[in-house]
Design an enzyme around this catalytic site. Structure first.
Site, mmCIF file in Angstrom:
data_model
loop_
_atom_site.group_PDB
_atom_site.id
_atom_site.type_symbol
_atom_site.label_atom_id
_atom_site.label_comp_id
_atom_site.label_asym_id
_atom_site.label_seq_id
_atom_site.Cartn_x
_atom_site.Cartn_y
_atom_site.Cartn_z
ATOM 1 N N HIS A 73 0.814 -1.214 0.000
ATOM 2 C CA HIS A 73 0.000 0.000 0.000
ATOM 3 C C HIS A 73 0.848 1.264 0.000
ATOM 4 O O HIS A 73 0.608 2.205 -0.771
ATOM 5 C CB HIS A 73 -0.942 -0.007 1.213
ATOM 6 C CG HIS A 73 -1.741 1.244 1.349
ATOM 7 N ND1 HIS A 73 -1.326 2.309 2.135
ATOM 8 C CD2 HIS A 73 -2.896 1.631 0.776
ATOM 9 C CE1 HIS A 73 -2.212 3.283 2.041
ATOM 10 N NE2 HIS A 73 -3.165 2.900 1.221
ATOM 11 N N CYS A 88 35.171 2.699 -25.019
ATOM 12 C CA CYS A 88 34.391 2.567 -23.785
ATOM 13 C C CYS A 88 35.175 3.068 -22.585
ATOM 14 O O CYS A 88 34.867 2.742 -21.453
ATOM 15 C CB CYS A 88 33.940 1.121 -23.559
ATOM 16 S SG CYS A 88 35.304 -0.048 -23.334
#
Length: 814
Positions: A425, A756
């Site tokens: 919830h 990279c």
């Protein structure tokens, strides 16, 4: 004139019947009607109609009485809201359901029970006729009851369901969303119980609840009846499944996270209540609540349900689904399904990112909900009786929340709970309200002093942190529709699998470097040789530590393979179908030695930077078997999970002959270059890689420049040495010439080359230089993507002719 029915069976209902039976029951009918033929099991049942509810109100004069009670309602005043809600509920519970309605409910219940004396146990769920609209989730606003048995108890429970239309949270929510209290009716679903009290239950979303990543299914699971997960009473297991390759017949369980699952909700046999919580044994808590077959069945059902509702509604419709497993028959069932109402409503291309600019002392941590940051005065609330202590802008700290807390939750700057998972919830409401939340923090109410200033950060991956004090952060908004897409591929450097879904929202062409070391160091933390030789270990302390971290594994090497495969799979799935280049492990010996048990297996080297690292380890007797585990994990990602977009890369490969040895080792474990489209690249980070680029191109499919090591070895500078650190500069002419030479040689050989390393992220001028040299791709740190993409596009616009032909670019992956 046809009389409006008071009762409808599920096989008489479909999604068009929301005005009559509410969203929840209409959805149950839709699935019972149309998806049973697809193999989806939905327990049978029936629903009272809106007509029955309105007849109840009119024949008891409650309609007029309730209007009088609510005439001076003020939902902004908590005391006023509580008083009016209590008075309405008392009025409804004091009334009697008309005889005609009672008789129809009892008759249908007897039929559902096959006329078994005393009846069967059923679930009784409220379903408001405005429930679960596209922009308003009414989930949890009304009550549900489990293990209801017998006609008299059933009628009493129905009365309580009618009253629950006027709980404080339901009144407040309708008022906020602009719904008329008297335009909405309540239907009640009466459904055969699934004996999940003897097994497990949970919630499934067909979209990632945090990022809105649409190709993942998230399943939460705990033992016992499902209310514990919805209410946030337990910290459940979490499983991620990848939809695209699941639909192609693969088994892509991307990730499995073990929850603590402290309690389970069971039948209160012989007790005064219908259900009760009992502790879960330590042994069961250390096991997953579902096996892999059940996870995959549920995920397939989730895909079918989502596809069906998307077709019915005419647009993509991610779903929020509740499931249960019967412990007597071992069958799985779907017991509820509703459209997801947070990410499915986000149609904008505006990317809002939060960046924490400083760190402080960590007070507690748990699962992050909502990629935001908030700060305020911590307000520890132990019960609903103290809700009035929460002031606007406070950080609400509590055990768990329930729908009665929603009026107060709206005032909070952030929410932290001891219990709950990402589908509880507190998590659901926080997303709706746009609040950062941390659930399952376990000790939050103890470790966070009430009244102190705290910062809640949910932007650091899967884990959210509560920091002491008010920390500085900034918010950036970017319109992704305005970001150019250059010809040069712009890829990303990624290490943390928990951030992959979020990072995939950035404009990129995939991942040019996925760091395996991050997964090993952060999630495995044990040297692979210690796992392989576990049975022969003599050190009881070491074995105890391994046991603690691998408690659900009898076969210790499987822990390494599973964890590594899942980490890589999360990244590969996030960027699918774009290429994800995974570098095989590139720890140095001193870094391997820092892993648990690592000191037993690693030599002490004077300069580990140029020692026993990278390719030289993979075929060496001291590490060959451990490399085999890495290969098994990568094979699983491609073959079991179907993530063929994953490519592999070999670091620190000194010679062509060494490259051949590594490829032979990989082939032993099913990773053969060219099979099933597998491409294997080499890190171009040694002078030998540049000098002999043509020779390396004969055995590898592509190159990725590692600018850090290439700079170090070109200039002879130890990049870990502070004394000569000032000499380390990727912009040095010698390094730039090496970059240019590598690009020229590799492209002349007809192979692909990218970069990279860190340089393009740090220095825009290097990115510009590489584009002008015709590099195929540039991989960047995520925080450099947006600014560098724009810069690359500007550079390309100045170049004539274009960098490369569209035909060539279409085949590039680096």
């Amino acid at each position: 004139m046809t009389r409006e029915p008071l009762i409808l069976w599920f096989d008489q209902i479909d999604i068009r019947d929301v005005p009559s039976v509410g969203g929840k029951n209409a959805s149950l009918g839709e699935m019972y009607h149309h998806l049973k033929s697809e193999g989806i099991s939905v327990p049978n049942g029936f629903a009272t109609t809106a007509t029955a509810y309105r007849r109840f109100l009119s024949e008891t004069d409650l309609d007029q009485h309730i209007r009088e009670i609510l005439c001076d309602l003020d939902t902004s005043d908590i005391t006023n809201l509580q008083q009016h809600g209590l008075e309405v509920r008392h009025a409804i519970l004091s009334a009697k359901i008309p005889q005609s309605i009672q008789e129809e409910i009892q008759e249908a219940y007897e039929k559902l029970s096959d006329h078994l004396p005393g009846g069967i146990d059923v679930a009784v769920r409220s379903s408001a006729t405005a429930e679960d609209l596209p922009d308003a989730s009414f989930a949890g606003q009304q009550e549900s009851y489990l293990n209801v048995r017998g006609p008299r108890v059933l009628l009493d429970t129905c009365l309580r369901c009618f009253a629950s239309l006027f709980t404080d949270r339901a009144i407040s929510y309708r008022t906020e969303k602009g719904f008329d209290h008297f335009e909405i009716a309540l239907s009640i679903g009466i459904q055969r119980m699934v004996r999940s009290d003897l097994s497990a239950s949970g919630v499934m979303f067909t979209i990632d609840t945090e990022t809105g990543f649409k190709d993942a299914i998230l399943i939460n699971a705990a033992y016992g009846l499902g209310e514990n997960i919805v209410q946030g009473s337990v910290n459940p297991d979490e499983y991620y499944v990848f939809k695209p390759t699941l639909k192609n017949g693969y088994q892509p369980i991307l990730n499995k996270s073990l929850g603590s699952k402290e309690f389970k909700l069971v039948y209160d046999t012989g007790g005064e209540k219908m259900i009760r919580n009992i502790p879960v044994s330590h042994k069961d808590r250390k096991q997953f609540a579902l096996n892999d077959d059940d996870i995959l069945i549920l995920a397939r059902w989730g895909c079918l349900i989502e596809d069906h509702y998307s077709k019915v509604k005419g647009h993509p419709c991610p779903m929020d689904i509740e499931w249960a497993k019967d412990g007597m028959t071992q069958e799985l069932f779907i017991v509820q399904a509703r459209p997801e109402t947070v990410h499915s409503q986000n149609k904008t291309q505006l990317l809002k990112t939060y960046q924490l600019n400083q760190r402080g002392r960590v007070l507690t941590c748990g699962r992050s909900v909502g990629e935001r940051i908030g700060h305020g005065i911590a307000r520890v609330v132990h019960s609903a009786d103290n809700l009035d202590e929460v002031q606007p802008g406070d950080v609400l700290i509590t055990e768990k929340t329930d729908p009665d807390w929603e009026p107060i939750m709206k005032k909070a700057a952030a929410i932290v709970t001891n219990r709950g998972g990402r589908t509880c919830h507190a998590a659901i409401v926080s997303r709706e309200l746009g609040l950062p939340a941390i659930v399952g923090a376990e000790q939050a109410t103890i470790s966070i002093p009430s009244g102190s200033m705290v910062t809640v950060s949910c932007v650091e991956g899967d884990t959210g942190y509560v920091y002491e004090g008010q920390l500085d952060y900034e918010v950036e908004k970017v319109d992704l529709s305005q970001i150019p897409r250059p010809e040069t591929k712009v890829m990303m450097i990624v290490g943390n699998p928990n951030e992959a879904f979020r990072l995939s929202m950035l404009p990129s062409d995939g991942v040019g470097l996925a760091r395996m070391e991050f997964i090993i160091n952060s999630f495995i933390r044990i040297h692979p040789m210690a796992l392989l030789e576990y049975e022969n270990l003599k050190d009881p302390i070491l074995k105890s530590e391994i046991d603690r971290r691998t408690s659900s594994y009898d076969d210790k090497p499987s822990f390494f393979v599973d964890t590594l495969a899942q980490g890589v799979a999360m990244i590969a799935a996030a960027f699918y179908p774009h290429d994800v280049i995974v570098r095989m492990s590139d720890f140095k010996t001193n870094e391997y030695a820092n892993l648990i048990g690592g000191n037993r297996y690693e030599p002490k080297e004077e300069n580990p930077m140029i020692g026993f690292r990278g390719a030289s380890r993979y075929y060496h007797p001291h590490y060959r078997d451990a490399f085999g585990l890495e290969c098994q994990a990568m094979q699983r990602v491609r073959e079991t999970m179907g993530l063929k977009n994953m490519k592999l890369m070999i670091p620190f490969c000194r010679t062509v002959d060494e490259g051949k040895k590594v490829l032979a080792e990989m082939a032993k474990h099913g990773l053969r270059r060219g099979e099933e489209g597998l491409e294997i690249y080499i890190m171009c980070e040694l002078p030998s890689n540049v000098i002999q680029a043509e020779a390396f191109a004969e055995i590898f499919d592509g190159f990725s420049i590692g600018s850090n090591d290439l700079t170090q070895l070109t200039l002879g500078v130890d990049r870990d040495s502070e004394i000569v650190a000032h000499l380390f500069d990727e912009r040095d002419p010698a390094v730039m010439e090496s970059l240019a030479a590598a690009i020229k040689k590799v492209k002349s050989a007809g192979k692909k080359i990218g970069i990279c390393g860190q340089a393009p992220s740090d220095y825009p001028e290097i990115a510009e230089f590489l584009v002008k040299q015709g590099i195929d791709s540039i991989s960047l740190n995520p925080d450099s993507i947006l600014k560098t993409v724009s810069h690359i596009a500007e550079v390309e616009a100045e170049l004539e002719p274009p960098v490369s032909s569209p035909e060539m670019k279409g085949n590039l992956t680096l």
